[in-house]
Design a protein around this motif. Structure first.
Motif, PDB file in Angstrom:
ATOM      1  N   THR A   1      -5.689  -6.679   4.611  1.00 45.77           N
ATOM      2  CA  THR A   1      -4.964  -6.874   3.416  1.00 45.77           C
ATOM      3  C   THR A   1      -4.028  -5.599   3.437  1.00 45.77           C
ATOM      4  O   THR A   1      -4.141  -5.231   2.644  1.00 45.77           O
ATOM      5  CB  THR A   1      -5.336  -7.450   1.839  1.00 45.77           C
ATOM      6  N   GLY A   2      -4.646  -4.220   4.211  1.00 45.26           N
ATOM      7  CA  GLY A   2      -3.979  -3.091   4.448  1.00 45.26           C
ATOM      8  C   GLY A   2      -5.764  -2.850   3.842  1.00 45.26           C
ATOM      9  O   GLY A   2      -6.142  -2.795   2.724  1.00 45.26           O
ATOM     10  N   CYS A   3      -5.179  -0.887   3.791  1.00 41.44           N
ATOM     11  CA  CYS A   3      -6.051   0.385   3.101  1.00 41.44           C
ATOM     12  C   CYS A   3      -5.137   1.392   3.149  1.00 41.44           C
ATOM     13  O   CYS A   3      -4.505   1.216   3.521  1.00 41.44           O
ATOM     14  CB  CYS A   3      -7.148   0.103   4.184  1.00 41.44           C
TER      15      CYS A   3
ATOM     16  N   ARG B   1       0.866  -1.222   0.215  1.00 37.30           N
ATOM     17  CA  ARG B   1       0.103   0.034  -0.341  1.00 37.30           C
ATOM     18  C   ARG B   1       1.142   1.277  -0.101  1.00 37.30           C
ATOM     19  O   ARG B   1       1.392   1.215   0.511  1.00 37.30           O
ATOM     20  CB  ARG B   1      -1.176  -0.066   1.402  1.00 37.30           C
TER      21      ARG B   1
ATOM     22  N   ARG C   1       4.127 -11.861   2.838  1.00 36.65           N
ATOM     23  CA  ARG C   1       3.599 -10.348   2.759  1.00 36.65           C
ATOM     24  C   ARG C   1       4.899  -9.560   3.830  1.00 36.65           C
ATOM     25  O   ARG C   1       5.228  -8.839   3.185  1.00 36.65           O
ATOM     26  CB  ARG C   1       2.162 -10.374   2.884  1.00 36.65           C
TER      27      ARG C   1
ATOM     28  N   ARG D   1       0.975 -15.148   5.165  1.00 35.88           N
ATOM     29  CA  ARG D   1       1.646 -13.704   6.062  1.00 35.88           C
ATOM     30  C   ARG D   1       2.827 -13.748   5.633  1.00 35.88           C
ATOM     31  O   ARG D   1       3.328 -12.651   5.682  1.00 35.88           O
ATOM     32  CB  ARG D   1       0.949 -14.100   7.619  1.00 35.88           C
TER      33      ARG D   1
ATOM     34  N   ARG E   1      -0.979  -7.464  -2.933  1.00 35.11           N
ATOM     35  CA  ARG E   1      -0.975  -9.073  -2.420  1.00 35.11           C
ATOM     36  C   ARG E   1       0.037  -9.570  -3.384  1.00 35.11           C
ATOM     37  O   ARG E   1       0.192  -9.211  -4.270  1.00 35.11           O
ATOM     38  CB  ARG E   1      -1.977  -9.689  -2.180  1.00 35.11           C
TER      39      ARG E   1
ATOM     40  N   ASP F   1      -8.300  -2.280 -10.309  1.00 36.22           N
ATOM     41  CA  ASP F   1      -7.418  -2.075  -9.036  1.00 36.22           C
ATOM     42  C   ASP F   1      -7.872  -2.886  -8.920  1.00 36.22           C
ATOM     43  O   ASP F   1      -9.240  -3.931  -8.706  1.00 36.22           O
ATOM     44  CB  ASP F   1      -7.851  -0.829  -9.231  1.00 36.22           C
ATOM     45  N   GLU F   2      -6.772  -3.667  -7.473  1.00 35.69           N
ATOM     46  CA  GLU F   2      -7.586  -3.948  -6.201  1.00 35.69           C
ATOM     47  C   GLU F   2      -7.651  -5.595  -7.423  1.00 35.69           C
ATOM     48  O   GLU F   2      -8.855  -6.332  -6.947  1.00 35.69           O
ATOM     49  CB  GLU F   2      -8.825  -4.514  -6.313  1.00 35.69           C
TER      50      GLU F   2
ATOM     51  N   ARG G   1     -11.284   5.394   0.193  1.00 29.15           N
ATOM     52  CA  ARG G   1     -10.942   5.104  -0.239  1.00 29.15           C
ATOM     53  C   ARG G   1     -12.237   6.606  -1.534  1.00 29.15           C
ATOM     54  O   ARG G   1     -11.407   7.029  -2.624  1.00 29.15           O
ATOM     55  CB  ARG G   1     -10.056   4.819  -1.327  1.00 29.15           C
TER      56      ARG G   1
END
Lengths: 378, 398
Positions: free
Chosen positions: B169-171, A69, A205, A202, A195, A159-160, B143
């Motif tokens: 997964t975060g943001c 991010r 990551r 985990r 990801r 996106d995502e 967002r």
């Protein structure tokens, strides 16, 4: 200098400040693209070349941009698209479809959105007609009709991306990649994700996060600068070191400690009782009755009768701690168990408790002493 | 802002931080702001008052009220539509089923003359309930500025800390702002602010001092304290009204009110009696010593067989089913003897007393099922009156 002149100088100064604020806010808050790309020049070159191959030469391509991010993925692709659209031949021919995994949460919605953005014939205003199967076949037809020489290339930005991979049967992705492989309308599929693998690994990551630590804090740097920027006003036109220090303080607060700061003395006593139980029983879960008994040991000492509250009052304090999520039940409330006997866990560790007690305003001395004593019968 | 200073007490620093975050009307603000702090620390009040006073376009939504995706999204869109349309113009109800539609409709509505070129604020109160809704909702709102490509800022208000919101997964991380709890001085100041005009400020301040003396160690929630202050003030004034004391007889007034407040802690504070019941009691001038909260009841006058039904119900509710044989062969006889009709009446009266509750639906074919809802202390007291050692029969005490 006459007062009128100094007044107009002030007005001009305020105007300049306002402009400066506007530009800086656009950069910090709205992530407006600006000309410099730090640290991603190689990736940028690669991407723009790939896009040009699709847009100008009709070659189909796919790219997956991976990064944690705040590492600049969206900025990168936006920049590349902006440069691409400046080429005259491209801006008239190329179509763009922007999708986001947070918005198009299943393939049905995604398909409608693609149809809408490409403005195919089954779209009237905003409404897309037809069932999922009909939309899919219509879209595939529209894309299949073309070939490298005569049709408009389409650039799909997803996106995502990892969220699309979780859709049922991955129908959309399968079809998009299928088109990119066959000799049909040239498409470029650009996926963006944070990801590394599309599984919940985990460890991988964490390694990626550690590696990208510098970039990760770019966003928090923006936050810090925003906070300092807030202090700039016409009467205080230049940012000072003090502004940055204060901003830093605000950024690095421990939120749980803040919540403990606002608890009542009774609630603090309960937390201390739980701390003692954790010390004696090595973090085994406890229930309200156990905490109450521990608290009573403190209350029954002669000077502490002021804390002798009725059991239901203590229960209300206990429930407030649960509402604040400082304690958590071990499992969902079952119909059979009574509230007083439900097993709970404390979500604060000893260091946090002791630090919070230090800062607790007007903490009664006997309570503080009870917290530090390791043997509760003293 | 002098006007604000009078309506919003003890929150000057937070007001100025928020004001500077908002910045000028047409500038961009931070895409999402997360405000946390204890309940009744002024988060909702300050945000609402500030947005209204500065006349910034905003929409206020409560996540407890809008507990489904559709309710939430439709309310935001409709309120926004109402803002953007001119006076008297009738606007049709907007329906919105998905977040994708929401973004599309949002972009359309914010093109309106009255809304463009300004930051639009969406305030989500009780934001902790968003975590229980669809997983993409929270990251989406964080967002929203990017997704809609508009000048919008979403403000989240919650008493739960941000770390408990962050998805795995975060943001996009919001700007986190803390609203500190009120100090005892602050509470004194705010509570004394609503003194009724018939009495002097000092008289009321002395009363608040006594109230805080009794309740502050237990409760710091401004809303609760305010409620208690209003409820008990008539009792405080009683000696003055009756002519038994003057406004300055602090000792006498204290002696009159302190036991009353202690009683309030055991009853109305615990919601064991309602506020109107409490007020009625004060008017009737009943001796507060006679009043007991439900949970303070250590025994209730029940008929002999009702007590056994209750004990049996407790054992049935809390012993695992397989242990029944071991404990109950002796007692079966006693229960069987009573008339079935009488048993049903006794059970209904126990339900009325809220000592038993109905579990499951009342249209169950194989008869209603009940559960015993009294605490261990209570049932032990009852068992003692019939010389029954209940502890011997409880599985958990073996």
């Amino acid at each position: 200098m006459s007062s009128r002149k100094s007044k107009s100088n002030n007005l001009i100064q305020a105007e300049y400040l306002s402009q400066a604020q506007r530009i800086l806010r656009e950069r910090f808050c709205h992530q407006s693209p600006h000309s410099n790309l730090f640290g991603v020049q190689v990736q940028y070159k690669h991407l723009i070349e790939l896009l040009k191959r699709t847009a100008i030469h009709g070659e189909s391509n796919s790219v997956l941009i991976i990064g944690p991010r705040g590492s600049g993925k969206t900025m990168l692709i936006n920049h590349a698209l902006k440069e691409l659209m400046e080429v005259e031949e491209v801006s008239e021919n190329v179509l763009q479809v922007h999708l986001n995994g947070l918005l198009q949460i299943n393939d049905k919605i995604a398909l409608k959105e693609i149809t809408r953005q490409l403005n195919l014939e089954n779209v009237v205003g905003d409404k897309v007609f037809g069932s999922f199967a009909e939309n899919l076949s219509f879209l595939l037809e529209a894309l299949k009709k073309g070939d490298r020489t005569s049709s408009c290339p389409v650039i799909f930005i997803l996106d995502e991306f990892d969220l699309f991979a979780h859709h049922k049967n991955q129908t959309l992705l399968y079809n998009l990649f299928d088109i990119s492989q066959s000799a049909q309308t040239p498409v470029a599929i650009i996926g963006l994700t944070c990801r590394l693998s599309l599984s919940e690994d985990r460890n991988v990551r964490d390694v990626l996060q550690k590696h990208f630590n510098v970039s990760k804090s770019l966003r928090s740097l923006h936050t810090l600068l925003m906070l300092a920027l807030n202090r700039v006003t016409p009467s205080h036109p230049f940012m000072t070191a003090a502004d940055l220090m204060e901003a830093n303080q605000l950024c690095s607060m421990d939120s749980k400690a803040n919540i403990v700061h606002g608890l009542s003395v009774l609630e603090i006593c309960l937390i201390i009782a739980m701390k003692h139980l954790n010390d004696i029983y090595e973090e085994e879960p406890f229930n309200f009755q156990m905490v109450y008994n521990e608290f009573q040991k403190f209350v029954q000492r002669k000077a502490h009768s002021v804390y002798n509250f009725e059991k239901p009052v203590v229960m209300k304090a206990f429930e407030h701690l649960q509402q604040l999520e400082l304690i958590r039940p071990m499992e969902r409330t079952s119909v059979n168990a009574q509230r007083e006997y439900q097993l709970m866990k404390l979500l604060l560790d000893n260091t946090q408790i002791m630090n919070a007690l230090q800062k607790y305003p007007n903490c009664p001395t006997d309570v503080r002493q009870w917290a530090t004593s390791s043997l509760s019968w003293l | 802002m002098p006007h604000l200073e009078n309506t919003v007490l003890c929150r000057e620093s937070q007001v100025s931080t928020l004001q500077s975050l908002f910045g000028e009307r047409h500038h961009f603000s931070f895409p999402s702001i997360f405000i946390y702090g204890h309940t009744a620390s002024g988060k909702t009040y300050v945000t609402q008052t500030l947005l209204k006073t500065l006349e910034l376009p905003h929409v206020f939504v409560n996540c407890v009220e809008c507990f489904t995706l559709r309710l939430l999204l439709e309310q935001i869109l409709n309120k926004l539509n109402h803002l953007s349309s001119s006076e008297g113009e009738y606007s049709t109800q907007i329906t919105c089923e998905t977040f994708n539609d929401f973004v599309r409709l949002f972009k359309q509505i914010t093109k309106a003359e009255s809304l463009k070129d300004q930051t639009v604020y969406i305030v989500l109160d009780k934001a902790e309930y968003l975590r229980d809704m669809e997983a993409y909702l929270l990251p989406g709102f964080l967002r929203l500025q990017e997704l809609t490509d508009r000048n919008v800022t979403v403000i989240f208000l919650s008493e739960i800390v941000w770390e408990k919101f962050r998805p795995n997964t975060g943001c996009f991380e919001p700007f986190v702002l803390y609203f500190p709890d009120y100090s005892i001085g602050n509470l004194q100041k705010i509570l004394s602010h609503d003194h009724p005009p018939e009495y002097s400020a000092d008289f009321y301040a002395a009363y608040i001092n006594i109230l805080l003396g009794v309740f502050y160690t237990v409760c710091r929630d401004l809303k609760e304290l305010r409620h208690l202050a209003v409820l008990n003030f008539p009792k405080y004034c009683e000696p003055v009204v009756k002519g038994e004391a003057s406004e300055r007889d602090t000792r006498k007034l204290w002696r009159n009110i302190e036991p009353h407040l202690k009683k309030a802690m055991q009853t109305v504070y615990l919601r064991e009696i309602s506020s109107s019941q409490w007020e009625k009691l004060q008017k009737d001038d009943t001796d507060p010593g006679q009043l007991k909260g439900l949970s303070a009841y250590t025994h209730v006058e029940l008929p002999y067989y009702s007590k056994f039904i209750l004990i049996a119900a407790y054992l049935a509710s809390y012993n695992p089913a397989r242990t029944d044989k071991r404990f109950f062969l002796k007692h079966h006889g006693k229960i069987k003897k009573t008339n079935f009709l009488k048993k049903h009446e006794k059970i209904t009266s126990l339900v009325t007393l809220q000592l038993l509750t109905l579990v499951g639906h009342d249209d169950q074919l194989d008869g209603p099922k009940y559960k015993c809802t009294v605490s261990l202390d209570f049932i032990r007291a009852i068992a003692r009156t019939v010389n029954f050692d209940i502890i011997k029969y409880l599985y958990d005490f073996l």
